[in-house]
Write an enzyme that holds these catalytic residues in place. Structure first.
Site, mmCIF file in Angstrom:
data_model
loop_
_atom_site.group_PDB
_atom_site.id
_atom_site.type_symbol
_atom_site.label_atom_id
_atom_site.label_comp_id
_atom_site.label_asym_id
_atom_site.label_seq_id
_atom_site.Cartn_x
_atom_site.Cartn_y
_atom_site.Cartn_z
ATOM 1 N N LEU A 45 0.821 -1.215 0.000
ATOM 2 C CA LEU A 45 0.000 0.000 0.000
ATOM 3 C C LEU A 45 0.853 1.261 0.000
ATOM 4 C CD1 LEU A 45 -3.034 -1.105 2.095
ATOM 5 C CD2 LEU A 45 -3.031 -0.190 -0.226
ATOM 6 N N ARG A 339 -3.262 -3.771 21.590
ATOM 7 C CA ARG A 339 -2.758 -5.133 21.389
ATOM 8 C C ARG A 339 -1.711 -5.545 22.411
ATOM 9 N NH1 ARG A 339 -2.374 -4.609 14.822
ATOM 10 N NH2 ARG A 339 -4.623 -4.648 14.548
HETATM 11 C C1 LIG Z 1 -2.517 -10.683 8.623
HETATM 12 C C2 LIG Z 1 -2.373 -9.202 8.719
HETATM 13 C C3 LIG Z 1 -3.490 -8.403 8.832
HETATM 14 C C4 LIG Z 1 -3.353 -7.028 8.934
HETATM 15 N N1 LIG Z 1 -4.475 -6.259 9.045
HETATM 16 C C5 LIG Z 1 -4.343 -4.921 9.130
HETATM 17 C C6 LIG Z 1 -5.495 -4.092 9.217
HETATM 18 O O1 LIG Z 1 -6.625 -4.559 9.217
HETATM 19 N N2 LIG Z 1 -5.315 -2.756 9.299
HETATM 20 C C7 LIG Z 1 -4.078 -2.187 9.298
HETATM 21 O O2 LIG Z 1 -3.983 -0.969 9.370
HETATM 22 N N3 LIG Z 1 -2.972 -2.962 9.183
HETATM 23 C C8 LIG Z 1 -3.071 -4.295 9.095
HETATM 24 N N4 LIG Z 1 -1.942 -5.063 8.990
HETATM 25 C C9 LIG Z 1 -0.633 -4.417 8.807
HETATM 26 C C10 LIG Z 1 -0.504 -3.937 7.358
HETATM 27 O O3 LIG Z 1 -1.054 -4.889 6.493
HETATM 28 C C11 LIG Z 1 0.933 -3.708 6.943
HETATM 29 O O4 LIG Z 1 1.613 -2.979 7.926
HETATM 30 C C12 LIG Z 1 0.987 -2.928 5.651
HETATM 31 O O5 LIG Z 1 0.223 -3.551 4.668
HETATM 32 C C13 LIG Z 1 2.422 -2.762 5.173
HETATM 33 O O6 LIG Z 1 2.387 -2.124 3.920
HETATM 34 P P1 LIG Z 1 3.718 -1.707 3.199
HETATM 35 O O7 LIG Z 1 3.332 -1.136 1.879
HETATM 36 O O8 LIG Z 1 4.546 -0.861 4.093
HETATM 37 O O9 LIG Z 1 4.537 -3.060 3.000
HETATM 38 P P2 LIG Z 1 4.114 -4.448 2.290
HETATM 39 O O10 LIG Z 1 2.686 -4.561 2.012
HETATM 40 O O11 LIG Z 1 4.792 -5.502 3.096
HETATM 41 O O12 LIG Z 1 4.814 -4.359 0.884
HETATM 42 C C14 LIG Z 1 6.200 -4.482 0.737
HETATM 43 C C15 LIG Z 1 6.510 -4.371 -0.740
HETATM 44 O O13 LIG Z 1 7.914 -4.309 -0.882
HETATM 45 C C16 LIG Z 1 8.333 -5.272 -1.824
HETATM 46 N N5 LIG Z 1 9.681 -5.659 -1.439
HETATM 47 C C17 LIG Z 1 10.112 -6.099 -0.237
HETATM 48 N N6 LIG Z 1 11.443 -6.266 -0.272
HETATM 49 C C18 LIG Z 1 11.848 -5.929 -1.518
HETATM 50 C C19 LIG Z 1 13.104 -5.874 -2.174
HETATM 51 N N7 LIG Z 1 14.241 -6.161 -1.548
HETATM 52 N N8 LIG Z 1 13.128 -5.508 -3.479
HETATM 53 C C20 LIG Z 1 11.978 -5.182 -4.140
HETATM 54 N N9 LIG Z 1 10.775 -5.179 -3.562
HETATM 55 C C21 LIG Z 1 10.724 -5.552 -2.266
HETATM 56 C C22 LIG Z 1 7.320 -6.365 -1.787
HETATM 57 O O14 LIG Z 1 7.330 -7.046 -3.021
HETATM 58 C C23 LIG Z 1 6.039 -5.553 -1.581
HETATM 59 O O15 LIG Z 1 5.608 -5.072 -2.816
HETATM 60 C C24 LIG Z 1 -2.074 -6.442 8.912
HETATM 61 C C25 LIG Z 1 -0.936 -7.244 8.814
HETATM 62 C C26 LIG Z 1 -1.087 -8.624 8.725
HETATM 63 C C27 LIG Z 1 0.139 -9.467 8.670
#
Ligand SMILES: Cc1cc2nc3c(=O)[nH]c(=O)nc-3n(C[C@H](O)[C@H](O)[C@H](O)COP(=O)(O)OP(=O)(O)OC[C@H]3O[C@@H](n4cnc5c(N)ncnc54)[C@H](O)[C@@H]3O)c2cc1C
Length: 659
Positions: A45, A339
């Site tokens: 996201l 939590r």
């Molecule tokens: C089961 C579960 C339920 C959840 N429910 C909620 C909820 O209801 N509400 C809420 O607010 N939060 C919730 N969370 C937390 C939330 O989902 C995450 O904190 C959030 O989605 C993280 O988003 P992000 O974009 O930072 O990282 P991520 O969604 O982890 O995306 C990481 C991205 O980086 C890429 N990437 C990683 N390493 C590399 C690399 N070395 N090179 C290239 N690309 C790479 C991956 O491919 C991916 O595209 C939940 C978490 C879990 C585990």
């Protein structure tokens, strides 16, 4: 303090400077006249929203992810919802209240100004997502519906059944696709960033690996943004997707980016309990279930023993013999305490012998009261997919009637136990989301910015999308405005060649160890050490033992690892070995930070520092700071640099969820 940190925080929680950013953006960026390139690593996201926004604003964006599609980023797993201060329920919510709850929920260890900005843009996020077509749940009259999450006494969580992350990601993905189509974003799926390239002290590019061919590729740009998620999988068993890793973040750390508050790890109270040692993944049961589910264990130890022996079932225990311990201990918030508080309370009951399954490490989450009050239909509308997911994994459907006592129907309760879920720590960023390396930005879960020592439910999606849609696109321009006169550097520079060579040599090193142990077997052992010594309850002695054991295991990794195959073509084991190398660095960092913080706060619980009632005991006099760590080489202790916290709008006090 040896070094000074400039967090660029404007005075006060309502930053005047924030308005300047908005004006600045219009000046600097008249639709791509400047031809500035930005690399965004990650399509969760945070990454997808940032890449789409930067593309829309006219930048040329290179966007990478390790999955085969941005839609499969870990963010898709998010179940329960996303917070915003819309106050649609007319229950007294406001930007200030969201700000206050978040700072309090984080046990007064977050930056006040950052959190205020987050609360301020929270409402824009909902508007943006609705405009993209995200199908948030609605009331009968058409208004967006809300539910409550922990640490709040208002309903401010917007949701799409138990699939909020998926729906939000589809929204961000459609914006991203629009920019891909417009030629503003170039998408590289199945590419993994292996290193960041620093030229003259600034981040100028990355080395990535094409995961299908094994080829190393150089990308240069005017700025690099990492949005690569958290480090929860350091613990092996977690609710995170299996592919989640911290390689990009750790490589940035090794290149000089400070890592902040690594010990702040969130343990989520409502996960399906571990059921054997062959497991490689844990499943979350969303916190939203605590709106209608009541958490309990038996009052009588003999009932608990019978449950553990399998001679009694939960639904056979009558109401008066049930201990709804959260409602008992925290009458004001009940089952909706944050939590960290709920997890510790579950551990306390289980440690005292009241656990309800064969391992003694589970408590009940029971929907009997709400199904009797609202009917199964309503409960299924709210949590249908979660009930089905629970049934698929455990073969128990929580909507099945199991017993009737004195005319009251009892339904089969879920069993839950705390598990590693989210990491509040991350790459240190200033108010503009820039790391300590100029030109390198970090957004979403991979930075440390807004949650202090404990994140409230539904606030991660809020922060990731705030960073991606509404903060980074403005703040990055303060950096880029100054870069417009400099041409993009060539990937032929020796800095790129050297970084690529190191990545290549590292792969050779891992392949040539030719030992006897698989990556997973070592990772599992690391996870055990982390959970045992750096987990829910930590002590100075345990942390030292954990560090020692980690060093020994890292030696085993360096000398007895077996990685099959070659570096040419697809080699998942090799990629996992690289991730594990970095989980070792991360695990030690978590332990160092936990050891240095002689207090308990939020997700960091040092058993030596607790109140008589078993609550976290903070030490604001000595630890009211962000702990930033600077890498000092493999095997060496990193250096701690402190960023003092300054609160102006909120009075720092002991958290109270009792009244
Ligand atoms: C089961 C579960 C339920 C959840 N429910 C909620 C909820 O209801 N509400 C809420 O607010 N939060 C919730 N969370 C937390 C939330 O989902 C995450 O904190 C959030 O989605 C993280 O988003 P992000 O974009 O930072 O990282 P991520 O969604 O982890 O995306 C990481 C991205 O980086 C890429 N990437 C990683 N390493 C590399 C690399 N070395 N090179 C290239 N690309 C790479 C991956 O491919 C991916 O595209 C939940 C978490 C879990 C585990």
């Amino acid at each position: 303090m040896a070094k000074k940190i400039d967090s660029k925080i404007p005075a006060g929680p309502v930053p005047e400077k924030w308005k300047e950013y908005k004006a600045h953006q219009r000046l600097v960026n008249p639709k791509n006249k400047l031809k500035l390139d930005v690399i965004v690593v990650g399509t969760g996201l945070a990454g997808a929203s940032a890449a789409a926004s930067l593309g829309e604003m006219g930048f040329n964006v290179i966007n990478l992810c390790i999955q085969d599609s941005p839609r499969r980023a870990h963010s898709i797993a998010a179940q329960g919802g996303i917070n915003a201060a819309k106050c649609y329920q007319n229950d007294g919510d406001s930007v200030y209240r969201l700000f206050y709850d978040t700072v309090k929920g984080g046990d007064y260890r977050a930056r006040e100004a950052n959190v205020y900005r987050l609360a301020e843009v929270s409402n824009n996020i909902i508007d943006q997502c609705v405009a993209q077509g995200v199908p948030f749940a609605r009331e009968y009259g058409g208004m967006l519906a809300n539910r409550s999450f922990g640490g709040a006494q208002v309903s401010r969580t917007f949701y799409a059944k138990g699939q909020t992350g998926q729906q939000l990601l589809l929204g961000a993905y459609s914006s991203l696709s629009c920019q891909v189509n417009a030629g503003k974003v170039k998408l590289y799926t199945r590419y993994e960033m292996e290193d960041v390239v620093i030229v003259d002290g600034r981040a100028r590019g990355i080395i990535a690996k094409d995961l299908c061919t094994g080829k190393l590729v150089r990308f240069s740009a005017n700025a690099v943004v990492i949005a690569t998620g958290g480090y929860g999988n350091t613990y092996f068993l977690s609710t995170n997707a299996m592919g989640c890793n911290c390689t990009a973040a750790v490589q940035c750390y090794r290149k000089g980016a400070y890592f902040a508050n690594p010990s702040y790890v969130q343990i989520h109270p409502t996960c399906i309990p571990v059921h054997g040692d062959k497991q490689s993944k844990l499943t979350l049961m969303s916190e939203s279930l605590r709106n209608d589910g009541r958490i309990w264990v038996p009052k009588k130890i003999e009932d608990a023993k019978a449950l553990q022996a399998g001679t009694k079932q939960g639904w056979e225990i009558p109401e008066e013999d049930r201990d709804y311990y959260l409602e008992r201990r925290y009458p004001a918030f009940g089952n909706l305490v944050p939590r960290d508080v709920a997890s510790r309370a579950a551990k306390e009951r289980c440690d005292k012998g009241f656990g309800v399954n064969n391992t003694g490490l589970a408590v009940f989450l029971d929907f009997s009261e709400s199904i009797n009050r609202l009917g199964l239909d309503v409960i299924m509308q709210r949590y249908g997919n979660l009930f089905e997911m629970y049934e698929e994994i455990t073969d128990v459907f929580p909507g099945d009637v199991a017993n009737e006592i004195n005319g009251v129907k009892y339904y089969k309760p879920m069993m839950i136990y705390p598990a590693i879920h989210y990491t509040m720590g991350g790459i240190w960023v200033d108010y503009e989301l820039q790391t300590s390396i100029p030109g390198l930005f970090a957004i979403g879960e991979c930075n440390f910015s807004d949650h202090g020592a404990n994140r409230l439910g539904a606030s991660a999606l809020m922060q990731g999308l705030a960073d991606g849609y509404f903060v980074l696109p403005y703040t990055i321009q303060n950096y880029l405005a100054d870069q417009a006169v400099w041409p993009k550097v060539s990937t032929d520079l020796p800095e790129f060649a050297e970084a690529e060579k190191k990545v290549d040599e590292e792969q050779d090193r891992l392949l040539n160890i030719k030992g006897k142990r698989s990556v997973d077997s070592i990772h599992k052992e690391l996870g055990h050490i982390m959970w045992e010594y750096v987990g829910m309850g930590r002590t100075a002695e345990g942390l030292k033992t954990g560090l020692k054991k980690m060093h020994e295991l890292e030696k085993e990794f360096d000398t007895n690892l077996f990685v099959p195959g070659t570096k040419e073509g697809l080699n998942i084991e090799l990629d996992k070995a690289i991730h594990l190398r970095d989980f070792f660095t991360m695990g030690q960092l978590v332990a160092f930070d936990a050891l240095s913080r002689n207090e308990s706060c939020g997700g960091h619980f040092r058993e030596e520092y607790q109140t008589e009632e078993g609550e976290a005991k903070r030490d604001d006099e000595n630890y009211f700071y962000v702990g930033c760590w600077e890498y000092k080489g493999k095997g060496n202790e990193p250096e701690l640099i402190k960023e003092p916290l300054e609160y102006e709008a909120i009075k720092v006090q002991t958290r109270n969820y009792k009244n």
